[in-house]
Design a protein around this motif. Structure first.
Motif, PDB file in Angstrom:
ATOM      1  N   ALA A 151       0.902  -1.176  -0.005  1.00  0.00           N
ATOM      2  CA  ALA A 151      -0.041   0.003  -0.015  1.00  0.00           C
ATOM      3  C   ALA A 151       0.870   1.243  -0.227  1.00  0.00           C
ATOM      4  N   VAL A 152       1.864   1.019   0.779  1.00  0.00           N
ATOM      5  CA  VAL A 152       2.771   2.499   0.687  1.00  0.00           C
ATOM      6  C   VAL A 152       4.070   2.400  -0.212  1.00  0.00           C
ATOM      7  N   GLY A 153       4.166   1.459  -0.933  1.00  0.00           N
ATOM      8  CA  GLY A 153       5.154   1.280  -1.873  1.00  0.00           C
ATOM      9  C   GLY A 153       5.044   1.999  -3.262  1.00  0.00           C
ATOM     10  N   HIS A 154       6.296   2.200  -3.955  1.00  0.00           N
ATOM     11  CA  HIS A 154       5.979   2.697  -5.109  1.00  0.00           C
ATOM     12  C   HIS A 154       6.487   1.694  -6.195  1.00  0.00           C
ATOM     13  N   HIS A 155       5.689   1.333  -6.945  1.00  0.00           N
ATOM     14  CA  HIS A 155       6.167   0.015  -7.441  1.00  0.00           C
ATOM     15  C   HIS A 155       6.464   0.043  -8.993  1.00  0.00           C
ATOM     16  N   GLY A 156       7.550  -0.129  -9.361  1.00  0.00           N
ATOM     17  CA  GLY A 156       7.941  -0.036 -10.766  1.00  0.00           C
ATOM     18  C   GLY A 156       7.665   1.097 -11.493  1.00  0.00           C
ATOM     19  N   ASP A 157       7.734   0.825 -12.799  1.00  0.00           N
ATOM     20  CA  ASP A 157       7.802   1.869 -13.802  1.00  0.00           C
ATOM     21  C   ASP A 157       6.378   2.088 -14.686  1.00  0.00           C
ATOM     22  N   ASN A 158       5.237   2.357 -13.527  1.00  0.00           N
ATOM     23  CA  ASN A 158       3.987   2.370 -13.961  1.00  0.00           C
ATOM     24  C   ASN A 158       3.274   3.839 -14.014  1.00  0.00           C
ATOM     25  N   LEU A 159       2.912   4.262 -15.406  1.00  0.00           N
ATOM     26  CA  LEU A 159       2.099   5.413 -15.493  1.00  0.00           C
ATOM     27  C   LEU A 159       0.650   5.523 -14.892  1.00  0.00           C
ATOM     28  N   ALA A 160      -0.257   4.479 -14.816  1.00  0.00           N
ATOM     29  CA  ALA A 160      -1.363   4.312 -14.339  1.00  0.00           C
ATOM     30  C   ALA A 160      -1.236   4.421 -12.783  1.00  0.00           C
ATOM     31  N   GLU A 161      -0.202   3.873 -12.092  1.00  0.00           N
ATOM     32  CA  GLU A 161      -0.024   4.149 -10.645  1.00  0.00           C
ATOM     33  C   GLU A 161       0.210   5.533 -10.298  1.00  0.00           C
ATOM     34  N   LYS A 162       1.145   6.262 -10.958  1.00  0.00           N
ATOM     35  CA  LYS A 162       1.525   7.584 -10.672  1.00  0.00           C
ATOM     36  C   LYS A 162       0.348   8.613 -11.216  1.00  0.00           C
ATOM     37  N   ILE A 163      -0.510   8.295 -12.059  1.00  0.00           N
ATOM     38  CA  ILE A 163      -1.650   9.006 -12.233  1.00  0.00           C
ATOM     39  C   ILE A 163      -2.594   9.136 -11.257  1.00  0.00           C
ATOM     40  N   LEU A 164      -2.730   7.879 -10.724  1.00  0.00           N
ATOM     41  CA  LEU A 164      -3.599   7.544  -9.557  1.00  0.00           C
ATOM     42  C   LEU A 164      -3.161   8.098  -8.298  1.00  0.00           C
ATOM     43  N   SER A 165      -1.841   8.466  -8.231  1.00  0.00           N
ATOM     44  CA  SER A 165      -1.221   8.948  -6.904  1.00  0.00           C
ATOM     45  C   SER A 165      -0.984  10.324  -6.678  1.00  0.00           C
ATOM     46  N   VAL A 166      -0.898  11.053  -7.950  1.00  0.00           N
ATOM     47  CA  VAL A 166      -0.454  12.458  -7.949  1.00  0.00           C
ATOM     48  C   VAL A 166      -1.740  13.410  -8.199  1.00  0.00           C
ATOM     49  N   LEU A 167      -2.602  12.773  -9.045  1.00  0.00           N
ATOM     50  CA  LEU A 167      -3.394  13.708  -9.399  1.00  0.00           C
ATOM     51  C   LEU A 167      -4.590  13.685  -8.213  1.00  0.00           C
ATOM     52  N   PRO A 168      -5.554  14.824  -8.183  1.00  0.00           N
ATOM     53  CA  PRO A 168      -6.526  14.881  -7.020  1.00  0.00           C
ATOM     54  C   PRO A 168      -7.713  13.926  -7.224  1.00  0.00           C
ATOM     55  N   LYS A 169      -8.039  13.439  -6.076  1.00  0.00           N
ATOM     56  CA  LYS A 169      -9.307  12.477  -6.206  1.00  0.00           C
ATOM     57  C   LYS A 169     -10.380  13.105  -6.864  1.00  0.00           C
ATOM     58  N   LEU A 170     -11.250  12.499  -7.652  1.00  0.00           N
ATOM     59  CA  LEU A 170     -12.612  12.947  -8.318  1.00  0.00           C
ATOM     60  C   LEU A 170     -13.531  12.997  -7.020  1.00  0.00           C
ATOM     61  N   PRO A 171     -14.163  14.068  -6.595  1.00  0.00           N
ATOM     62  CA  PRO A 171     -15.204  14.259  -5.540  1.00  0.00           C
ATOM     63  C   PRO A 171     -16.232  13.054  -5.614  1.00  0.00           C
ATOM     64  N   GLY A 172     -16.476  12.174  -4.281  1.00  0.00           N
ATOM     65  CA  GLY A 172     -17.165  11.138  -4.273  1.00  0.00           C
ATOM     66  C   GLY A 172     -16.874   9.724  -4.741  1.00  0.00           C
ATOM     67  N   HIS A 173     -15.290   9.870  -5.225  1.00  0.00           N
ATOM     68  CA  HIS A 173     -15.003   8.641  -5.864  1.00  0.00           C
ATOM     69  C   HIS A 173     -13.604   8.346  -5.048  1.00  0.00           C
ATOM     70  N   LYS A 174     -13.176   6.973  -4.940  1.00  0.00           N
ATOM     71  CA  LYS A 174     -11.988   6.402  -4.377  1.00  0.00           C
ATOM     72  C   LYS A 174     -11.051   6.071  -5.443  1.00  0.00           C
TER      73      LYS A 174
END
Length: 319
Positions: free
Chosen positions: A80-103
């Protein structure tokens, strides 16, 4: 190793409650179990179940045999807290703000596709875009590339999809080879801005490419790469040395608010790193050297947290 008595009172109560629930489940199934354990806490649970009086009575009369394996889940924390590999999807989900009402979805700033010119990142006049594009086959295919390919390949896929979309709309696009940059993707996106039909036809794809651009430009992305490098180094170091030396290496990196630059780790970053470290290391032998190293890290972290003039909601909750 000292069993249930070595655990804090709250954890002892939780283990006993868990053992009671397991016994009730095994009673309902009519099981006579043989227990195996992987990990320190699992051994405590298995031992407590073995000596639990109602469980002993059940095992005398139960007819169905079963093997039960208890496994510690500390590595789930590392996941849960690690930064795994060279993956664009994971970076997008981590750095951009959450859509209100969505996880599991993010807000994509769509201002770049409008005539509105603003540098205000909090501008909310334009509705945000998102990653979920179930009705756009090209966007779905691109998102699968983000998930399955390495970042460099995924970014090239974003450019390819964008060029194909622009070509279908007869937009004046010039395909360039070589490394894909956020600026290049932005220049391609600009071609769609004044063509409402093209915007409508490829809106889902454009949202994903904008998410890519905003992630690549985000200051948190370079820190992500630093985290990943540190975690890889940590895994190598822990194999060669003890936890005290790893903590001593970490100590100089803990800086107070006034000393930190944008590239330095924040207090929250260190909390994440510590969770990762202790999850990966697992069981440790306590001793004077470890106690001293942990005490120094605690002091430095407490000072950094207390000196923070703009504490995040998480730090406010902790303090």
């Amino acid at each position: 190793e000292a069993g249930l008595g070595a655990l804090p009172a709250e954890l002892r109560a939780a283990v006993r409650a868990l053992v009671g629930d397991l016994d009730a489940l095994f009673t309902a199934l009519g099981l006579r179990e043989e227990s195996f354990a992987v990990g320190a806490l699992s051994r405590v649970v298995a031992a407590e179940l073995a000596s639990y009086a109602p469980a002993r009575n059940r095992r005398r009369t139960a007819t169905n045999k079963a093997s039960v394996v208890f496994v510690d889940r500390t590595l789930d924390l590392a996941g849960a807290v690690g930064h795994h590999g060279d993956n664009l999807a994971e970076k997008i989900l981590s750095v951009l703000p959450k859509l209100p009402g969505h996880k599991t979805d993010v807000m994509v700033n769509m201002v770049e596709l409008t005539a509105l010119q603003t540098t205000d990142e909090t501008c909310n006049i334009i509705a945000p875009g998102c990653l979920a594009q179930p009705n756009d086959p090209a966007a779905k295919a691109l998102w699968e590339s983000f998930v399955n390919l390495k970042q460099k390949e995924a970014v090239m896929e974003a450019r390819r999809h964008l060029v194909e979309a622009a070509s279908r709309e007869n937009l004046p696009i010039k395909m360039s080879m070589g490394e894909v940059t956020p600026e290049q993707l932005s220049s391609y996106i600009q071609l769609f801005r004044n063509n409402l039909k093209a915007l409508e036809n490829h809106c889902g794809l454009l949202q994903l490419v904008l998410a890519t651009v905003q992630t690549l430009k985000h200051p948190q992305t370079s820190k992500w790469d630093n985290f990943l490098a540190f975690e890889r180094l940590l895994l190598q170091t822990i194999g060669e040395s003890e936890m005290p030396s790893v903590l001593n290496q970490l100590l100089p990196m803990i800086k107070s608010y006034n000393e930190r630059t944008k590239d330095d780790y924040t207090c929250e970053d260190f909390l994440v790193l510590l969770v990762y470290m202790y999850s990966v290391v697992g069981e440790m032998k306590s001793g004077k050297e470890l106690d001293a190293a942990e005490e120094e890290v605690k002091k430095a972290l407490i000072k950094a947290i207390c000196d923070d003039t703009e504490p995040s909601p998480l730090l406010q909750k902790i303090t």
